[in-house]
Design a protein around this motif. Structure first.
Motif, PDB file in Angstrom:
ATOM      1  N   ASP A  44       0.830  -1.211   0.000  1.00  0.00           N
ATOM      2  CA  ASP A  44       0.000   0.000   0.000  1.00  0.00           C
ATOM      3  C   ASP A  44       0.863   1.260   0.000  1.00  0.00           C
ATOM      4  O   ASP A  44       0.491   2.278  -0.583  1.00  0.00           O
ATOM      5  N   VAL A  45       2.010   1.204   0.668  1.00  0.00           N
ATOM      6  CA  VAL A  45       2.891   2.381   0.735  1.00  0.00           C
ATOM      7  C   VAL A  45       3.780   2.461  -0.511  1.00  0.00           C
ATOM      8  O   VAL A  45       3.934   3.527  -1.108  1.00  0.00           O
ATOM      9  N   ILE A  46       4.330   1.339  -0.909  1.00  0.00           N
ATOM     10  CA  ILE A  46       5.247   1.352  -2.064  1.00  0.00           C
ATOM     11  C   ILE A  46       4.501   1.751  -3.335  1.00  0.00           C
ATOM     12  O   ILE A  46       4.974   2.565  -4.133  1.00  0.00           O
ATOM     13  N   GLY A  47       3.314   1.175  -3.532  1.00  0.00           N
ATOM     14  CA  GLY A  47       2.501   1.530  -4.692  1.00  0.00           C
ATOM     15  C   GLY A  47       2.834   0.725  -5.926  1.00  0.00           C
ATOM     16  O   GLY A  47       3.791  -0.057  -5.956  1.00  0.00           O
ATOM     17  N   GLU A  48       2.028   0.924  -6.954  1.00  0.00           N
ATOM     18  CA  GLU A  48       2.151   0.090  -8.151  1.00  0.00           C
ATOM     19  C   GLU A  48       3.288   0.502  -9.075  1.00  0.00           C
ATOM     20  O   GLU A  48       3.627  -0.230  -9.997  1.00  0.00           O
ATOM     21  N   LYS A  49       3.905   1.663  -8.816  1.00  0.00           N
ATOM     22  CA  LYS A  49       5.069   2.034  -9.625  1.00  0.00           C
ATOM     23  C   LYS A  49       6.295   1.347  -9.044  1.00  0.00           C
ATOM     24  O   LYS A  49       7.182   1.969  -8.431  1.00  0.00           O
ATOM     25  N   SER A  50       6.322   0.047  -9.183  1.00  0.00           N
ATOM     26  CA  SER A  50       7.373  -0.758  -8.554  1.00  0.00           C
ATOM     27  C   SER A  50       7.584  -2.031  -9.362  1.00  0.00           C
ATOM     28  O   SER A  50       6.691  -2.491 -10.079  1.00  0.00           O
ATOM     29  N   LEU A 203       4.832   0.461  11.043  1.00  0.00           N
ATOM     30  CA  LEU A 203       5.232  -0.104   9.741  1.00  0.00           C
ATOM     31  C   LEU A 203       5.108   0.937   8.629  1.00  0.00           C
ATOM     32  O   LEU A 203       6.037   1.137   7.831  1.00  0.00           O
ATOM     33  N   VAL A 204       3.975   1.623   8.595  1.00  0.00           N
ATOM     34  CA  VAL A 204       3.736   2.577   7.497  1.00  0.00           C
ATOM     35  C   VAL A 204       4.731   3.732   7.576  1.00  0.00           C
ATOM     36  O   VAL A 204       5.296   4.159   6.563  1.00  0.00           O
ATOM     37  N   ARG A 205       4.997   4.226   8.795  1.00  0.00           N
ATOM     38  CA  ARG A 205       5.945   5.345   8.912  1.00  0.00           C
ATOM     39  C   ARG A 205       7.324   4.924   8.404  1.00  0.00           C
ATOM     40  O   ARG A 205       7.986   5.664   7.678  1.00  0.00           O
TER      41      ARG A 205
END
Ligand code: SF4
Length: 310
Positions: A44-50, A203-205
């Motif tokens: 969710d944090v990294i996103g689909e541009k990966s 985790l998200v931070r």
């Protein structure tokens, strides 16, 4: 043939369900998989541009051609060479950027995804080399403390006393869990952090911090594994919380030579509350307590936190 068609229909139905996470539904992971819960939060944090470069392990089964829960790209490698695969992907992206064939806004985060078997053992040499070259990559390790995909044989991340498929004796695994955080930090990379799916805000931070940096970055995710550790899948988050609250799994980060603990458990719960929840440690309590092994586990946790708090 009818069975195959039925399986595909069921998989399609599961994969078309609405997901609150970017990672799609209908994966073949075990129910209550802590590694999958962590990856969902991480993605969710990294996103689909990966681009995920995924070494062989449990999560290899995520992308099962022609199905994939990823919105972006995914590449499979052997256990030993995911960082080498990441080097090739990063080089290709950099060449496209330099030639103007890829806009900077369309650049992709290069993400290695491995289990602890690859991260601590089989793939460690390639990882060390990638850090030496200062490769710009994010390394995600889901640590379920054994080779879960092949039946939970002991890995270099298995803790003392745990029963595994290759350590079935009365004492369990006789070795000590390798300190991957310290191994990475010794290379002086850009960022190292431990996370747990039971602590999503922490985790998200950390993922947001890692995402906004360049260079080698490790996020080491605690991955409670109901199948390999012997607990009810619905207790996965509880097991993760207990690991943090008993001090077994310190939540911390490394940056610019400094280690900071992001959550310090005060008061620390007795380690036995964590151990007793899992079948892999049951032989330490029944038919009688194995004081020798339990004392070694307690002392190593106490020594860790005494050194931090002194
Ligand atoms: S064996 Fe463990 S880590 Fe692997 S998919 Fe099952 S629960 Fe997850």
């Amino acid at each position: 043939m009818r069975g195959k068609a039925m399986n595909e229909k069921n998989q399609n139905r599961l994969q078309n369900r609405h997901s609150e996470h970017l990672l799609g539904t209908g994966t073949p992971m075990c129910a209550g998989c802590g590694g999958l819960a962590a990856i969902k939060e991480i993605y969710d944090v990294i996103g689909e541009k990966s681009v995920f470069i995924n070494a062989a392990g449990c999560m290899t089964l995520l992308a099962n051609y022609p199905f994939t829960p990823f919105r972006g790209s995914w590449l499979y490698t052997a256990m030993a060479c995911a960082p080498a695969g990441a080097q090739g992907v990063r080089d290709a992206l950099d060449i496209l950027l330099a030639k103007g064939r890829l806009a900077a806004a369309e650049d992709l985060e290069t993400v290695v995804l491995t289990g602890d078997g690859s991260a601590n053992g089989i793939g460690l040499s390639a990882t060390s080399g990638a850090m030496d070259r200062c490769l710009d990559f994010l390394y995600i390790c889901y640590d379920n403390e054994g080779y879960g995909n092949t039946g939970q044989q002991a890995s270099a991340a298995t803790p003392l006393g745990a029963r595994t498929a290759t350590s079935r004796g009365p004492l369990g695994y006789p070795g000590r869990k390798k300190d991957l955080f310290a191994i990475w930090a010794a290379h002086r990379p850009t960022y190292v952090a431990t996370v747990s799916p039971s602590h999503p805000l922490d985790l998200v931070r950390k993922l947001e911090t890692a995402k906004n940096l360049k260079g080698p970055r490790l996020v080491l995710a605690f991955a409670p594994c109901p199948t390999g550790w012997g607990f009810d899948p619905k207790e996965m988050i509880e097991v993760g919380k207990l690991a943090v609250q008993t001090g077994i799994w310190p939540l911390k980060e490394y940056r610019e030579g400094k280690v900071t603990h992001t959550i310090v458990p005060r008061p620390r719960l007795p380690v036995d509350e964590y151990l007793r929840r899992q079948g892999r440690f049951a032989h330490l309590f029944q038919p009688q307590r194995n004081e020798d092994v339990l004392q070694k586990i307690h002392s190593s946790v106490d020594a860790y936190w005494d050194a931090i708090e002194s």
